[in-house]
Design a protein around this motif. Structure first.
Motif, short mmCIF file in Angstrom:
data_model
loop_
_atom_site.label_atom_id
_atom_site.label_comp_id
_atom_site.label_asym_id
_atom_site.label_seq_id
_atom_site.Cartn_x
_atom_site.Cartn_y
_atom_site.Cartn_z
N VAL A 54 0.83 -1.21 0.00
CA VAL A 54 0.00 0.00 0.00
C VAL A 54 0.87 1.26 0.00
O VAL A 54 0.80 2.09 -0.89
CB VAL A 54 -0.96 0.01 1.21
CG1 VAL A 54 -1.86 1.23 1.15
CG2 VAL A 54 -1.78 -1.27 1.26
N THR A 55 1.74 1.37 1.03
CA THR A 55 2.51 2.60 1.16
C THR A 55 3.77 2.58 0.31
O THR A 55 4.33 3.63 0.01
CB THR A 55 2.92 2.82 2.62
OG1 THR A 55 3.73 1.71 3.03
CG2 THR A 55 1.73 2.93 3.54
N GLY A 56 4.25 1.38 -0.03
CA GLY A 56 5.48 1.29 -0.80
C GLY A 56 6.72 1.46 0.05
O GLY A 56 7.83 1.58 -0.45
N TRP A 57 6.53 1.51 1.38
CA TRP A 57 7.69 1.66 2.25
C TRP A 57 8.54 0.40 2.23
O TRP A 57 8.02 -0.71 2.24
CB TRP A 57 7.25 1.96 3.69
CG TRP A 57 6.88 3.40 3.86
CD1 TRP A 57 7.30 4.43 3.10
CD2 TRP A 57 6.01 3.94 4.85
NE1 TRP A 57 6.75 5.60 3.55
CE2 TRP A 57 5.97 5.33 4.61
CE3 TRP A 57 5.27 3.39 5.90
CZ2 TRP A 57 5.20 6.18 5.40
CZ3 TRP A 57 4.52 4.23 6.69
CH2 TRP A 57 4.48 5.63 6.44
N THR A 58 9.83 0.62 2.25
CA THR A 58 10.72 -0.54 2.20
C THR A 58 11.06 -0.99 3.62
O THR A 58 12.18 -0.82 4.08
CB THR A 58 12.00 -0.21 1.44
OG1 THR A 58 12.55 0.97 2.02
CG2 THR A 58 11.75 0.00 -0.02
N ASP A 59 10.07 -1.54 4.30
CA ASP A 59 10.37 -2.23 5.55
C ASP A 59 9.49 -3.46 5.66
O ASP A 59 8.45 -3.55 5.01
CB ASP A 59 10.25 -1.30 6.77
CG ASP A 59 9.10 -0.33 6.64
OD1 ASP A 59 8.09 -0.72 6.04
OD2 ASP A 59 9.22 0.80 7.12
N SER A 60 9.91 -4.41 6.50
CA SER A 60 9.19 -5.67 6.55
C SER A 60 7.86 -5.48 7.29
O SER A 60 7.68 -4.51 8.02
CB SER A 60 10.05 -6.71 7.27
OG SER A 60 10.02 -6.50 8.66
N PRO A 61 6.92 -6.43 7.10
CA PRO A 61 5.65 -6.34 7.83
C PRO A 61 5.90 -6.34 9.34
O PRO A 61 6.85 -6.94 9.82
CB PRO A 61 4.91 -7.62 7.43
CG PRO A 61 5.57 -8.10 6.18
CD PRO A 61 6.98 -7.60 6.22
#
Lengths: 313, 356
Positions: free
Chosen positions: B171-178
């Motif tokens: 959704v946000t495209g942030w590069t961090d894990s769930p």
């Protein structure tokens, strides 16, 4: 578009050469240190310090060549400090080198913030332009790829045969290699291993500084915290891949310049869904494999990482 | 004229005193750097001290920041004791963090088992990553300094590929894990602070490793292997097995440090999940003079530097990077202090003497 369709034009190879030059200079630097018996883990810090010294001098004086000079001198100074620690005081090369890189990195970031402040747009300079070499640059394909580059690039090219000649055909090179293989025997032959190791680290530092200055005086035109981004560590890897030989090391540097150019294309093209980071990992994977396959043959200098103690024979 | 260094023995007292001399020397350099930035070193040190140790919040924050440094320092200590030059702490921390984040997001596991499983998975992942260079060294003679360093970057890029690939937030495209599940978050044992289970584990590990090194046969054999591998071989010790074990233990400790950052601090993997803890661990181990008891003060010193420098950079115009510089400077200072005390350095004029 196929993967290979991304990578077979003049622009790609010219970019590969541009990206290979800092690796080439750094690898020759590491090679110089290692052939005399010192593993220089300080190289990452030396390159970064060279980059900042080169950039700030060029920004202050307006002269790019003064910047290059400052970078080389800074690298040499750090090389001398490293040499005092590991050659004369015989500190552990691994931990000391790491310490030199950590300290240099911290000090470079600190002085950059002090000197240039916190700005959203980093200050920049006009970097070196490319100089086409008459006649050679007219050769189809090879000309625009190899001979329409920066002055520093031509210096890097020249360093490969010069280093090969010095290392294998001069008394200085013989002294350097013998100290790296067997310092006791070299001492018995009248060579001072401490002196040789000291000067080779100073020269290595100078070349590392030069590599750093290339990054912002030729390639980027500004200083960023990530400007070296592990290139120093890659050079450690490339020396292993190039089996401590200047020509093979140069080939390894060009190969990874190409890999780097390729992953950049992959990032910008967006047409192929492959994580480009995996390509960035390639030099390290290749080095690990090379170390495994070379392990049966002793490729490195025999006295690498062994301090020389004049009183112990 | 040349510099000559010869060996002499040092007493236990000197040995304990040396890191303090090194720390004092690096603080002097720190003061010079602060003065260079145009701030008053005394005021700046005051700000750093109160930010790191003044009051409950500051103190617990420093302790929480020290936890990964303690574990990473122990990891370096165990490896360096047996002369296994593990520079791969950074990579081992990252695989530990990734393993913990992967387990911590599993809904298929019963909630009470999540935290223990995260710790075990992180330890195994770290140990597995250390097993590779250790095996290569013992079986093929591959130098571990370069191989562990290479593995750091391989792991880092694999992690970056995961963060911008399968783990990327759709959704946000942030590069961090769930995010890990709430049940997977490490319990905080002091309400209102960041003192989580990982901090407790780190300090307990110091005691455990200290006892192991001082009081067990295995700890003693590790020491012998590190100090004199030939003698160890003669004494009938299995040098390879002891080195391998030390490497595995080192990797496991680093892995747990990664789990602590995921389970207790970030609750997911972010690109800067370790930010150099692996390399800082080597600084901690050297400042501790390779003794388990020294790990805690050494880690607290580095943690206090970062919390202190954070606050100092907010209040004065001294850049935060002074903490990074101090890490390297204190490492060099302690190495020099160790050597200067062990050697007598003098300038001696030598004629070109015939070499025997």
């Amino acid at each position: 578009m196929s993967i290979f369709g991304l990578a077979l034009d003049i622009g790609f190879f010219a970019a590969a050469v541009r990206l290979a030059i800092p690796l080439l200079l750094g690898t020759l630097s590491e090679l110089t240190a290692e052939r005399s018996g010192t593993l220089n883990l300080g190289i990452e810090g030396m390159m970064l310090a060279g980059a900042l010294a080169g950039f700030s001098t060029a920004a202050a004086t307006g002269s790019l060549w003064l910047g290059v000079l400052a970078a080389v001198c800074t690298g040499m100074a750090i090389g001398a400090i490293m040499a005092i620690l590991v050659v004369f005081l015989r500190l552990d090369q691994t931990v000391t080198g790491l310490g030199v890189s950590l300290a240099a990195t911290g000090l470079v970031f600190y002085s950059y913030r002090l000197g240039f402040g916190e700005t959203s747009t980093p200050p920049s300079i006009t970097p070196f332009g490319t100089i086409p070499i008459p006649f050679l640059s007219d050769i189809p394909f090879i000309g625009p790829v190899l001979f329409n580059q920066y002055a520093l690039t031509y210096i890097a090219y020249l360093l490969v045969p010069v280093m090969t000649f010095v290392l294998y055909y001069t008394p200085i090179g013989l002294a350097l290699r013998s100290v790296g293989e067997n310092p006791q025997a070299a001492a018995a032959a009248g060579i001072d291993p401490l002196k040789v190791r000291f000067f080779s680290l100073v020269v290595a530092g100078g070349m590392a500084g030069l590599a750093g200055s290339y990054l912002n005086l030729a390639a980027f035109g500004s200083f960023t915290f990530g400007i070296v981004a592990g290139r120093g560590w890659i050079c450690l890897a490339l020396v292993v891949l190039g089996r401590w030989n200047p020509i093979a090391c140069a080939a390894a540097a060009f190969l990874f310049g190409a890999v780097d150019a390729f992953q950049l294309r992959l990032q910008t093209s967006g047409s192929i869904d492959l994580p480009y980071q995996l390509f960035l990992a390639l030099p390290y994977v290749a080095t690990l494999l090379a170390m495994i396959f070379n392990s049966r043959r002793t490729a490195g200098p025999a006295a690498l990482m062994q301090p020389y103690d004049a009183e112990q024979r | 004229m040349r510099l000559v260094a010869s060996t002499r023995k040092i007493s236990r007292l000197q040995n304990a005193f040396l890191p303090l001399v090194a720390v004092a020397a690096s603080l002097v350099i720190c003061a010079l750097l602060i003065a260079l930035a145009g701030a008053n070193p005394i005021t700046a040190f005051g700000i750093m001290l109160s930010a790191a140790f003044g009051g409950k919040f500051a103190l617990t924050e420093t302790l929480a920041r020290a936890a990964p440094l303690v574990l990473s320092g122990l990891a370096a200590l165990v490896a360096l004791r047996t002369r296994f030059w593990n520079i791969g702490g950074e990579g081992q921390i990252l695989v530990g963090a990734m393993a913990a984040a992967w387990i911590g997001a599993r809904t298929s596991l019963p909630a009470p088992l999540l935290v223990p499983c995260m710790l075990v998975a992180a330890a195994l992942a770290g140990a597995a990553l250390a097993a590779l260079p250790a095996t290569l060294k013992l079986k093929l003679g591959v130098d571990e300094v370069v191989s562990t360093l290479m593995l750091n970057f391989i792991v880092m890029y694999v992690m970056m590929a995961l963060l911008s690939g399968v783990w990327k937030d759709p959704v946000t495209g942030w590069t961090d894990s769930p995010d890990i599940l709430p049940a997977a978050e490490f319990p905080v044992f002091w309400r209102g602070t960041r003192l989580h289970l990982g901090v407790l584990i780190a300090f307990a590990a110091v005691v455990a490793i200290g006892v192991m090194l001082q009081r067990t046969t295995f700890g003693l054999s590790m020491k012998i292997v590190g100090e004199n591998p030939k003698a160890a071989q003669h004494a009938g010790l299995n040098v390879s097995r002891i080195t391998l074990f030390a490497a595995l233990l080192s990797g496991a400790l680093a892995g747990i440090a990664g789990a602590g950052e995921v389970g207790g601090t970030q609750f997911q993997v972010i690109a800067s999940i370790s930010s150099g803890y692996g390399y800082a661990g080597i600084v901690v181990a050297m400042l501790a003079r390779l003794s388990a008891a020294g790990i805690i003060p050494a880690a607290l010193f580095l943690a206090a530097l970062t919390t202190g420098a954070d606050e100092m950079s907010r209040q004065t115009n001294v850049p935060f990077f002074i903490a990074d510089a101090m890490q390297g400077i204190s490492l060099i200072a302690v190495l020099v202090a160790m050597t200067l005390s062990r050697y007598e350095i003098k300038f001696r004029t030598v004629e070109r003497t015939p070499h025997s």
